[in-house]
Enzyme design. Sequence first.
Site, PDB file in Angstrom:
ATOM      1  N   GLU A  17       0.858  -1.183   0.000  1.00  0.00           N
ATOM      2  CA  GLU A  17       0.000   0.000   0.000  1.00  0.00           C
ATOM      3  C   GLU A  17       0.902   1.244   0.000  1.00  0.00           C
ATOM      4  OE1 GLU A  17      -3.395  -0.727   2.380  1.00  0.00           O
ATOM      5  OE2 GLU A  17      -4.329   1.178   1.867  1.00  0.00           O
ATOM      6  N   GLU A  27      -2.191   0.593  13.446  1.00  0.00           N
ATOM      7  CA  GLU A  27      -3.380   0.910  12.659  1.00  0.00           C
ATOM      8  C   GLU A  27      -4.665   0.655  13.454  1.00  0.00           C
ATOM      9  OE1 GLU A  27      -3.608  -1.503   9.130  1.00  0.00           O
ATOM     10  OE2 GLU A  27      -4.968  -0.075   8.163  1.00  0.00           O
TER      11      GLU A  27
HETATM   12  C1  BGC Z   1      -5.365   2.611   4.750  1.00  0.00           C
HETATM   13  C2  BGC Z   1      -5.890   3.686   5.667  1.00  0.00           C
HETATM   14  C3  BGC Z   1      -6.819   4.501   4.841  1.00  0.00           C
HETATM   15  C4  BGC Z   1      -7.955   3.585   4.568  1.00  0.00           C
HETATM   16  C5  BGC Z   1      -9.134   4.188   3.949  1.00  0.00           C
HETATM   17  C6  BGC Z   1      -6.517   1.722   4.425  1.00  0.00           C
HETATM   18  O1  BGC Z   1      -6.170   0.664   3.646  1.00  0.00           O
HETATM   19  O2  BGC Z   1      -4.305   1.952   5.276  1.00  0.00           O
HETATM   20  O3  BGC Z   1      -5.079   4.205   6.550  1.00  0.00           O
HETATM   21  O4  BGC Z   1      -7.148   5.743   5.323  1.00  0.00           O
HETATM   22  O5  BGC Z   1      -7.566   2.430   3.874  1.00  0.00           O
HETATM   23  O6  BGC Z   1     -10.124   3.994   4.787  1.00  0.00           O
END
Ligand code: BGC
Length: 888
Positions: free
Chosen positions: A472, A744
């Site tokens: 990501e 997270e």
């Molecule tokens: C990310 C987040 C992002 C989110 C959207 C995730 O996959 O890691 O931090 O804001 O997607 O909701």
Amino acid sequence: MGLLQIRVNDQEEPLIGTLRRVSWTVDALAAKVVQGCLAIAMVGGASTQADGAVGRGTAETAEPVWWVTLAAGAQAVTEFDGLRLAPERRYAVVVTLVDETGQTWRDTAEFFTGTTWDEAAWVTCAADPTEAEGEFLFSRTVQPEKPVASALLYASARGLYEFYADGEKIGADLLTPGWTSYSHAIQYQVYDVTAALAGGGPVRLDARLANGWYLGMLTWDKHPHFYGDEKSLIAKLVVTYTDGTRAVVATDETWLTAPGPIVSSELYDGEVIDGRQANADFLTRGDRTGWQAATVVEADKAVLTPQRDQPCQVTETVGVQRVFTSPNGAVTLDFGQNLVGRVRVDLAHLLPAGETALSLHHAEVLDPAGNAYFGNLRKAKQLLVLPHATPNDGAAWTHFTFQGFRYVVVEANRPLVLDPRAFSAEVVQTAMPRTGYFTCNDMMLNRLFDNIVWGQRGNFVDVPTDCPQRDERLGWTGDTQVFASTGLFNFDSAAFYRKWLADLASDQLENGGVPAVIPDVITPLSPETNSSAAWGDAAVIVPWQVFLFTGDRTVLEDQYESMAAWIAFNNQAGPTPYTGNQGFHYGDWVALDVPGSNFGATPHPYLACCFHRYTTEIMRQTARELGRTDDAAGYADLRDGIDDYFQKTYCDGDESTVQTQTAQVLALKMMRLSEGQRAAIAKRLNSLVVNNNTHLNTGFVGTPYLLEALSENGYPETAVALLRQEDFPSWLYSVRQGATTIWEHWDGIRQDGTLWSDTMNSFNHYAFGAVGDWIYRHLVGIDQMIGLSGFTQVQVAPLIKASGLRDVSGSYQSVAGKIAVAWANQDGAVVMRVQIPTGCHAEIVLFDARPGSLDRGLGSRDTYDEAAGAYHLHVEGGTAVTLNYALR
Ligand code: BGC
């Protein structure tokens, strides 16, 4: 950094396109500045420009090409009328200040001007460029014809590049040219290579070129070639001889090229570096037999733009803390800190004679069994593979990728005696100066604060990423927005945010909507997820925060159109202009109030309405700042309309009809409320927390303002209790679980030791670290007066009694100078020391103070507020004050 900490376009020694701001601090001065001068001079050897401009000697001796007299107390210049800067030059800014005592202070900073690219061509390697996973090398020998006065190398790539002079890396920058919205802008860098050429030559210039963000795989789909199908390099060496003449050596078909030893390079996957590859020793062996002529590629040069912020560099080296064999038999290194960067392996000390196949696999945490956990990387491999390493290879490290890791599993095809000294972890991040500090007597809070700072370091790798490890690593707008004020306290990140904001404006959708990630690589994959409330609002919130911290209106000017377009988008994204966007939202992301969902319990239309109100009010203030009175009036009407809609739709008398913690937080932070409503909603928030066993259950959207909503509305003790809560869910829960970064999820590692699902479990996600802002403003107590920017009007108001802490100290190196606060509470006797920069004014608020206990008389503007039990003291900056008083 020098005495006055001069910044040019918010950076220390930048390459500039347009000079928009020179600023400095006066921390070092004991007395007020009464007069001053800012001069700009061309430096770096004799030189004559076509326009007759001549630069000679050093910053100290060069003739100014432009100067301005400074008003007393000025700390920035933003108008440069009449200044004409020549391209391809080094300039010095000289700031001279005279203080009240007649003492003169002088400091200088330098900057470079940009170049044009007509003389250079984009070049690639003919070996089927679309197929090449690995790097290309480029080489050209340069022979100066006369004594060299200065030499500047400008370079960029569609891909990632590194340059070398006679085998030595040029400059400390990494991951250049950085990641931008490449179809609109590709940054180029400048390097002063005078020293390399001054010897008279010949000098061999080599470059390596890899896929990086331009061609490499991006997103969880591992989508390749997002920006184009071939990688290419562009470079231009500008040599100025001592007689003033100039020579240019630029990329063209006279450069030689060949594939290099990095046979595979991907940001997510890492690198494979093959020691047996034909050119593995190209840095030490100058022979270029068998290399072919570079191929010129027709590609846009108009996108080339000077580097906008500090580049990525290695900012720290961390050693191995322990080596262990995990239960599954893997030899594992523990660096003691979850960090972002790369491992440098000293092969000469590690390997036996002959060839060894070596691989390093990077992981953030251990799984419940004690093995390095790779599940959360999803499709990212995070590997350094050396299939044919020998001790003669010296040292190895990845060049065009970065890894998020604390642990590294070392695998070899032969038995190794692992000497931990053979490995070091290099922290790679955007090289912003650190500006904020906090410590207190609670070690858990100190660790939390360190984790916040590490979270920022790990995710400020050229763009503000959500996470640095899995497939990501994208510039999620929501994450960026919630963390912006904390980020600006911790590091001088104004230039970093402005770079990203320029991309946001470039990538903004035609209807004013904002992609979910910037640079935008999401719209082609899932356009329906764009423009979520709290994500798209980054378009307005981030520039406003940068303005509040820097006092620099140019960020608002630059972003105005983009900010206004976002409001206009929201106006048409619902049935009326007042509802906010009724489309897709990420909600209160990863909140805990709906089990099994990532989206949280707070209704999305409610979030959309609150954020629409919030950003509309910011727009009103922005328009007013910029003197756009008609716009400001229009935004005021819109704001009032949203407030009326909110009252009708979501309020029942004094209460909000939505009963989540986050709903109360947003109402308190963002909406117009009557006094009765404010009291009732704050009370409701407090009881939602207290009745939840004093725990939060908020996600990305509610958490950043949760403590503020409590402490500013009569419940500071509850705010502190949440911050210092150690049970799940809480900030300190992760600290208790051994976290060295921000997670997270509140429960990335669950109470029973198991891990949240592989699907989304980053251990380095800065969003919840947004609580750092509250720590600065309410524990250290450093804030600025409402409605003001640039920290010239400081408010110091720590929550001493409510915090339950014994001592706290912290500081913030603001654009106006260093603000420092240290306080200690010994059984109700408080000593507070406050340092305010020269030229600033501060109001110090002593909450919970016993009347008459202050050890100094009140000045004419000072007051004691009986009802609140608070002293309000006014001090002028320049000297430190120490205050003693008793708590009531
Ligand atoms: C990310 C987040 C992002 C989110 C959207 C995730 O996959 O890691 O931090 O804001 O997607 O909701």
